[in-house]
Design a protein around this motif. Structure first.
Motif, mmCIF file in Angstrom:
data_model
loop_
_atom_site.group_PDB
_atom_site.id
_atom_site.type_symbol
_atom_site.label_atom_id
_atom_site.label_comp_id
_atom_site.label_asym_id
_atom_site.label_seq_id
_atom_site.Cartn_x
_atom_site.Cartn_y
_atom_site.Cartn_z
ATOM 1 N N LYS A 43 0.828 -1.206 0.000
ATOM 2 C CA LYS A 43 0.000 0.000 0.000
ATOM 3 C C LYS A 43 0.863 1.257 0.000
ATOM 4 O O LYS A 43 0.577 2.230 -0.715
ATOM 5 N N LYS A 44 1.961 1.243 0.777
ATOM 6 C CA LYS A 44 2.859 2.395 0.822
ATOM 7 C C LYS A 44 3.549 2.602 -0.522
ATOM 8 O O LYS A 44 3.690 3.736 -1.005
ATOM 9 N N GLU A 45 3.988 1.503 -1.167
ATOM 10 C CA GLU A 45 4.650 1.627 -2.473
ATOM 11 C C GLU A 45 3.691 2.187 -3.519
ATOM 12 O O GLU A 45 4.087 3.009 -4.354
ATOM 13 N N GLU A 46 2.450 1.727 -3.495
ATOM 14 C CA GLU A 46 1.468 2.234 -4.441
ATOM 15 C C GLU A 46 1.222 3.720 -4.232
ATOM 16 O O GLU A 46 1.108 4.495 -5.195
ATOM 17 N N GLU A 47 1.157 4.136 -2.980
ATOM 18 C CA GLU A 47 0.973 5.554 -2.686
ATOM 19 C C GLU A 47 2.166 6.381 -3.151
ATOM 20 O O GLU A 47 2.014 7.478 -3.693
ATOM 21 N N GLU A 48 3.388 5.842 -2.967
ATOM 22 C CA GLU A 48 4.582 6.558 -3.432
ATOM 23 C C GLU A 48 4.606 6.667 -4.950
ATOM 24 O O GLU A 48 4.978 7.706 -5.498
#
Length: 358
Positions: free
Chosen positions: A196-201
């Protein structure tokens, strides 16, 4: 056909009876329940007899024990739902105490399954976060609590202990996880949070790149417009200068005419007729073909042609033409003054002054 379970419309949990639905409503404040013909899953391990209510529990049990055979007794344990006992809204239970006096109740931390609470704490979750997850997921399974944490990990009150009325009861007889299952669940949660964090980045980086491209285009467009406006200003400035020179020449011509008329008046001569002062154009001369050979152009003619070409090619740059002519006069003057010096008869093309002029 009578329903075999009750499904919570808010979180999707399946419940076997009205009592379970009532407990779920009191724990989560969910009141949207619907009758379902799908029975609650009941898989029994053929080796140790452990019941599992979801496929996730089956997978965790298999990884922990190696038991792979399960007997599906879902339909055997399924019973029609008795809807005679109505569901009591959770909001009503929170407004009044057990005696029905209507006075505010004492608020305490909710009772949750101690084993599942210990399992979540062993995975690295704080007590408040683990209690909140178990309480709002219905205190049913570890999987439900972990899913709730994944969906609500950005809530501002995620680390605050939830409070419920003192007489609220929850079902505490729930299965716990083994250390291996805890490790697997914790790894799944970390992996889900990482993705989820990678997608947001990635999404943020795409937005930044679009913004950089937009700003770049705006800067290029502004530069192009500024250059166009500068060219227009230079053209207008040259036009005004030419008009000013033309007016100055006209004033000088008028002044000369006035001085000439004044001299004629002092000498007693009649005023000059403006029409007569203009010379008449010469009569056209018929070109006669000459049988003599055409004289070839001399060096002086070639020099005049070169000077005319320089002036024609730089019509709008009078200063540059003037500087080029002055440089040529300097070269020629050096040759005339020093006819025996060989260095004045050659021009270095790399000379800075020559490159600026030509």
């Amino acid at each position: 056909m009578a329903g075999l379970s009750l499904r919570c419309g808010d979180c999707g949990v399946q419940l076997r009876s009205v009592e379970e639905a009532q407990a779920h409503a009191e724990a989560t404040s969910h009141t949207n329940f619907a009758e379902s013909t799908e029975a609650v899953l009941n898989l029994i391990c053929a080796d140790c007899g452990k019941p599992c209510r979801s496929q996730t529990e089956v997978d965790l049990h298999t990884k922990r024990t190696g038991h792979a055979e399960f007997t599906d007794k879902t339909m055997e344990a399924a019973k029609p739902i008795d809807l005679e006992a109505p569901l009591k809204p959770a909001a009503e239970a929170m407004d009044v105490d057990a005696s029905g006096s209507g006075e505010p109740q004492e608020m305490v931390a909710p009772e949750v399954n101690k084993e599942m609470l210990a399992d979540l704490e062993a995975m690295g979750f704080s007590t408040a976060r683990a209690t909140r997850a178990l309480h709002f997921s219905g205190n049913s399974t570890i999987e439900g609590a972990i899913n709730w944490l994944s969906e609500h990990q950005d809530d501002p009150d995620i680390d605050e202990m939830p409070m419920v009325p003192a007489n609220t009861n929850t079902d505490a007889n729930k299965p716990s996880l083994t250390p291996e299952e805890k490790k697997i669940k914790a790894q799944e949660l970390r992996e889900r949070a990482r993705k989820k964090k990678e997608e947001e980045e990635r999404r943020t980086e795409r937005e930044k790149e679009k913004e950089r491209i937009r700003i770049g285009k705006e800067l290029l467009e502004a530069k192009r417009m500024e250059e166009a406006n500068e060219r227009k200003r230079m053209i207008e400035l040259r036009r005004l200068e030419k008009e000013e020179e033309k007016r100055a020449r006209e004033k000088i011509r008028q002044k000369l005419e006035e001085d000439k008329a004044e001299r004629r008046r002092k000498l007693g001569l009649p005023a000059e007729d403006p029409a007569a002062s203009k010379p008449s154009p010469p009569p056209p001369v018929e070109e006669k073909k000459s049988a003599l050979p055409v004289r070839p152009a001399t060096k002086a003619d070639r020099m005049r042609d070169c000077l005319r070409n320089i002036k024609q090619q730089n019509k709008e740059e009078d200063a540059k033409v003037k500087r080029a002519f002055q440089t040529l006069l300097t070269y020629i003057g050096n040759v005339v003054k020093n006819p025996d010096e060989e260095k004045y008869r050659k021009i270095r093309l790399s000379n800075a002054t020559f490159q600026i002029c030509f």
